[in-house]
Write an enzyme that holds these catalytic residues in place. Sequence first.
Site, PDB file in Angstrom:
ATOM      1  N   LYS A 216       0.839  -1.206   0.000  1.00 54.15           N
ATOM      2  CA  LYS A 216       0.000   0.000   0.000  1.00 54.15           C
ATOM      3  C   LYS A 216       0.873   1.255   0.000  1.00 54.15           C
ATOM      4  CE  LYS A 216      -4.310  -1.922   0.995  1.00 54.15           C
ATOM      5  NZ  LYS A 216      -5.266  -2.305   2.027  1.00 54.15           N
ATOM      6  N   ARG A 252      -3.195  -9.764   5.189  1.00 52.82           N
ATOM      7  CA  ARG A 252      -3.610  -9.901   3.785  1.00 52.82           C
ATOM      8  C   ARG A 252      -2.453  -9.418   2.922  1.00 52.82           C
ATOM      9  NH1 ARG A 252      -6.070  -7.026  -0.300  1.00 52.82           N
ATOM     10  NH2 ARG A 252      -7.610  -8.209  -1.497  1.00 52.82           N
TER      11      ARG A 252
END
Length: 278
Positions: A216, A252
């Site tokens: 991210k 995740r």
Amino acid sequence: MPGPVELAFVRPAVLGIVNVTPDSFSDGGVNLDPAAAVATARRLLAEGAAIVDIGGESTRPGAAPVSVDEELRRVVPVLEQLGGAPVSIDTTKAEVARRAIELGAMLVNDVTALRADAGLVEVVAETGAYLCLMHMQGEPRTMQVAPQYDDVVSEVVAFLEERVAFAVGHGVPEDRIFLDPGIGFGKTPDQNLALIRRLDALVALGRPVLVGLSRKSTIGKALGDPTARVASDAASVGAAVAAFDRGASIFRVHDVRLHVEALAAARAVEKGMVEWPA
Ligand code: HH2
């Protein structure tokens, strides 16, 4: 379905990402072909993922929504071929979740925390599937425009508390639920980092916490590049270990092998001993 989340996904557990989309932020297009997605999923499971998350709709900032038919067209062939493997369905739609569970999915990962489709909570309650409730401010198309919080940590905690009460009130057993702060979903980099730093406040709600930090942009920006759009896997692993230290249970991730190894080492340090396989 096996018992409570804590027993089905022993901390630290890794959830491997398989985006069957043309436009996901870090692996868009790579797994759009069902055969490629199935091969990726099998590889991630072989590398130590407890489960793989199959998604047919990108939620990256600015992503356009896809129809039920298009989402089913993307994920059904993959789920059919993965029959029997531990699979999660990353969807906001009741119809997609129902079909996925019929094909063996054991977990519903809904980034809207049951707010997008009024029918989804019944599907989860009826089938006994596990459920990930994630915080998001706004919706993917616009969520990064101007995120606003007085206190991001307490607002995310209050939101998730309310969503657990909603799910439980509609018949989802609490021990099937886990929580996710929603890194990158309507938050500035500093707000994302505050949520990881104060993850104890989410853990205190008493449900296992899942974090999605992998690649991210906030983690990329933490390396000093304010224009970073993705993070390296090394930086992602560093953030995952920091989240583990603050109590996160499920991770995740894109690169499963790196995370499994790093988290096993972090776990051994936390325990102060090596756990030998039984
Ligand atoms: N992040 C993404 C998608 N789904 N689900 C949960 N529970 N938590 C997350 O942090 C999360 C999520 C976004 O990442 P990715 O799947 O790699 O990209 P895209 O949404 O563009 O497909």
